[in-house]
Design a protein around this motif. Structure first.
Motif, PDB file in Angstrom:
ATOM      1  N   LEU A 181       0.959  -1.147  -0.130  1.00  0.00           N
ATOM      2  CA  LEU A 181       0.043   0.037  -0.014  1.00  0.00           C
ATOM      3  C   LEU A 181       0.872   1.303  -0.088  1.00  0.00           C
ATOM      4  N   LYS A 182       1.834   1.211   0.680  1.00  0.00           N
ATOM      5  CA  LYS A 182       2.949   2.359   0.727  1.00  0.00           C
ATOM      6  C   LYS A 182       3.330   2.731  -0.371  1.00  0.00           C
ATOM      7  N   LEU A 183       4.039   1.598  -1.165  1.00  0.00           N
ATOM      8  CA  LEU A 183       4.373   1.664  -2.688  1.00  0.00           C
ATOM      9  C   LEU A 183       3.393   2.346  -3.604  1.00  0.00           C
ATOM     10  N   TRP A 184       2.354   1.807  -3.549  1.00  0.00           N
ATOM     11  CA  TRP A 184       1.080   2.235  -4.348  1.00  0.00           C
ATOM     12  C   TRP A 184       0.910   3.577  -4.045  1.00  0.00           C
ATOM     13  N   SER A 185       0.811   4.054  -2.690  1.00  0.00           N
ATOM     14  CA  SER A 185       0.493   5.378  -2.387  1.00  0.00           C
ATOM     15  C   SER A 185       1.357   6.394  -2.847  1.00  0.00           C
ATOM     16  N   GLU A 186       2.930   5.954  -2.684  1.00  0.00           N
ATOM     17  CA  GLU A 186       3.799   6.882  -3.291  1.00  0.00           C
ATOM     18  C   GLU A 186       3.749   7.186  -4.672  1.00  0.00           C
ATOM     19  N   GLU A 187       3.541   6.033  -5.520  1.00  0.00           N
ATOM     20  CA  GLU A 187       3.527   6.091  -6.917  1.00  0.00           C
ATOM     21  C   GLU A 187       2.174   6.790  -7.083  1.00  0.00           C
ATOM     22  N   SER A 188       0.957   6.679  -6.632  1.00  0.00           N
ATOM     23  CA  SER A 188      -0.180   7.362  -6.962  1.00  0.00           C
ATOM     24  C   SER A 188      -0.240   8.941  -6.375  1.00  0.00           C
TER      25      SER A 188
ATOM     26  N   LEU B 140      -1.776   9.498  -3.825  1.00  0.00           N
ATOM     27  CA  LEU B 140      -3.149   9.639  -3.311  1.00  0.00           C
ATOM     28  C   LEU B 140      -3.682   9.612  -1.811  1.00  0.00           C
ATOM     29  N   GLY B 141      -2.579   9.083  -0.927  1.00  0.00           N
ATOM     30  CA  GLY B 141      -2.776   8.900   0.296  1.00  0.00           C
ATOM     31  C   GLY B 141      -1.661   8.489   1.277  1.00  0.00           C
ATOM     32  N   GLU B 142      -2.078   8.048   2.317  1.00  0.00           N
ATOM     33  CA  GLU B 142      -0.799   7.175   3.375  1.00  0.00           C
ATOM     34  C   GLU B 142      -1.502   6.066   3.804  1.00  0.00           C
ATOM     35  N   VAL B 143      -0.542   5.163   4.266  1.00  0.00           N
ATOM     36  CA  VAL B 143      -0.590   4.010   4.888  1.00  0.00           C
ATOM     37  C   VAL B 143      -0.055   4.167   6.327  1.00  0.00           C
TER      38      VAL B 143
ATOM     39  N   ARG C 143      -8.847  12.991   3.664  1.00  0.00           N
ATOM     40  CA  ARG C 143      -9.306  12.589   4.345  1.00  0.00           C
ATOM     41  C   ARG C 143      -8.381  12.670   5.947  1.00  0.00           C
ATOM     42  N   LEU C 144      -7.042  12.513   5.493  1.00  0.00           N
ATOM     43  CA  LEU C 144      -6.154  12.556   6.763  1.00  0.00           C
ATOM     44  C   LEU C 144      -6.308  13.986   7.209  1.00  0.00           C
ATOM     45  N   ALA C 145      -6.230  15.117   6.354  1.00  0.00           N
ATOM     46  CA  ALA C 145      -6.255  16.598   6.788  1.00  0.00           C
ATOM     47  C   ALA C 145      -7.466  16.940   7.964  1.00  0.00           C
ATOM     48  N   LYS C 146      -8.503  16.130   7.587  1.00  0.00           N
ATOM     49  CA  LYS C 146      -9.540  16.381   8.444  1.00  0.00           C
ATOM     50  C   LYS C 146      -9.696  15.703   9.636  1.00  0.00           C
ATOM     51  N   VAL C 147      -9.224  14.265   9.889  1.00  0.00           N
ATOM     52  CA  VAL C 147      -9.351  13.381  10.806  1.00  0.00           C
ATOM     53  C   VAL C 147      -8.000  13.055  11.693  1.00  0.00           C
ATOM     54  N   LEU C 148      -7.123  13.632  11.567  1.00  0.00           N
ATOM     55  CA  LEU C 148      -5.819  13.524  12.150  1.00  0.00           C
ATOM     56  C   LEU C 148      -5.909  14.377  13.291  1.00  0.00           C
ATOM     57  N   ASP C 149      -5.727  14.032  14.632  1.00  0.00           N
ATOM     58  CA  ASP C 149      -5.690  15.168  15.609  1.00  0.00           C
ATOM     59  C   ASP C 149      -4.214  15.578  16.016  1.00  0.00           C
ATOM     60  N   GLU C 150      -4.034  16.245  16.888  1.00  0.00           N
ATOM     61  CA  GLU C 150      -2.623  16.801  17.338  1.00  0.00           C
ATOM     62  C   GLU C 150      -1.816  15.596  17.709  1.00  0.00           C
ATOM     63  N   ALA C 151      -2.426  14.698  18.393  1.00  0.00           N
ATOM     64  CA  ALA C 151      -1.817  13.516  19.178  1.00  0.00           C
ATOM     65  C   ALA C 151      -1.299  12.469  18.149  1.00  0.00           C
ATOM     66  N   GLY C 152      -1.872  12.694  16.730  1.00  0.00           N
ATOM     67  CA  GLY C 152      -1.571  11.619  15.772  1.00  0.00           C
ATOM     68  C   GLY C 152      -2.565  10.470  15.703  1.00  0.00           C
ATOM     69  N   HIS C 153      -3.780  10.692  16.417  1.00  0.00           N
ATOM     70  CA  HIS C 153      -4.689   9.628  16.181  1.00  0.00           C
ATOM     71  C   HIS C 153      -5.871  10.081  15.344  1.00  0.00           C
ATOM     72  N   LEU C 154      -6.424   9.102  14.767  1.00  0.00           N
ATOM     73  CA  LEU C 154      -7.529   9.397  13.800  1.00  0.00           C
ATOM     74  C   LEU C 154      -8.741   9.402  14.523  1.00  0.00           C
TER      75      LEU C 154
ATOM     76  N   PRO D 193     -10.961   6.153   8.524  1.00  0.00           N
ATOM     77  CA  PRO D 193      -9.878   6.151   6.996  1.00  0.00           C
ATOM     78  C   PRO D 193     -11.025   5.586   5.951  1.00  0.00           C
ATOM     79  N   GLU D 194     -10.456   5.493   5.000  1.00  0.00           N
ATOM     80  CA  GLU D 194     -11.308   4.877   3.983  1.00  0.00           C
ATOM     81  C   GLU D 194     -11.138   3.337   3.849  1.00  0.00           C
ATOM     82  N   LEU D 195      -9.743   3.055   4.175  1.00  0.00           N
ATOM     83  CA  LEU D 195      -9.591   1.409   4.248  1.00  0.00           C
ATOM     84  C   LEU D 195      -8.946   1.017   5.526  1.00  0.00           C
TER      85      LEU D 195
END
Length: 188
Positions: A55-62, A64-67, A92-103, A107-109
């Motif tokens: 998923l990381k390799l695909w995300s870096e290539e696309s 589109l997001g992060e794993v 989605r990450l921009a909206k749902v990640l708090d200051e402590a790094g928790h969702l 997430p979508e998946l």
């Protein structure tokens, strides 16, 4: 003699402070019920790394997001879990990640690798499936390392529904992850 029913204890995120020094167990709360599991099997962790890597390799290539592997998701005071792997779009990450790094929302998946034991399997197949469905996860993959199969659930009419069961030589794709594909055997 009459007896008064005892109400079930409802756990909250504040109660998890009781276990802060315990690094040998994972604590999750689903609908106020506490789930405690031991550190996962070595092969369980290896599968998580394999899934995370593709998923990381695909995300870096696309682009589109992060794993992430074993992130905390705090849906509510009495609903917080630690899934094995998640993928979220940058939006989605921009909206749902708090200051402590928790969702703080879905997430979508979400990916879970089944742990040994009936109670653990029931948690992932029932309690977590229901929670992820209610919270708006778009896709949920359940990996069964013993049977070498993957169950794919996708959101249909507001609910996560089983749409495919994939085996060793099958290809895992997703409409959520444009251009992503992987042969199942590479993940086990």
């Amino acid at each position: 003699m009459n007896s008064t029913p005892v109400s079930q204890v409802r756990w909250t995120i504040a109660d998890l402070a009781l276990f802060e020094s315990d690094r040998n167990h994972r604590y999750e709360i689903i609908d106020g019920e506490l789930f405690v599991t031991r550190a996962p099997h070595w092969k369980h962790q290896a599968i998580c790394i394999n899934i995370g890597t593709v998923l990381k390799l695909w995300s870096e290539e696309s682009g589109l997001g992060e794993v992430a592997i074993t992130p905390g998701i705090i849906f509510a005071d009495a609903d917080n879990v630690i899934p094995d792997v998640v993928w979220a779009s940058h939006e989605r990450l921009a909206k749902v990640l708090d200051e402590a790094g928790h969702l703080t929302a879905a997430p979508e998946l979400v990916v879970e690798v089944l742990s040994d034991g009936d109670k653990n399997e029931k948690r992932d197949r029932q309690a977590k499936l229901k929670l992820y469905s209610v919270q708006g996860v778009l896709e949920y993959w359940i990996f069964d390392r013993r049977e070498q199969k993957v169950e794919v659930y996708r959101r249909e009419k507001g609910v996560l529904k089983l749409v495919a069961t994939l085996y060793s030589q099958d290809e895992l794709t997703s409409p959520l992850l444009s251009g992503f594909s992987c042969i199942i055997s590479k993940l086990f």
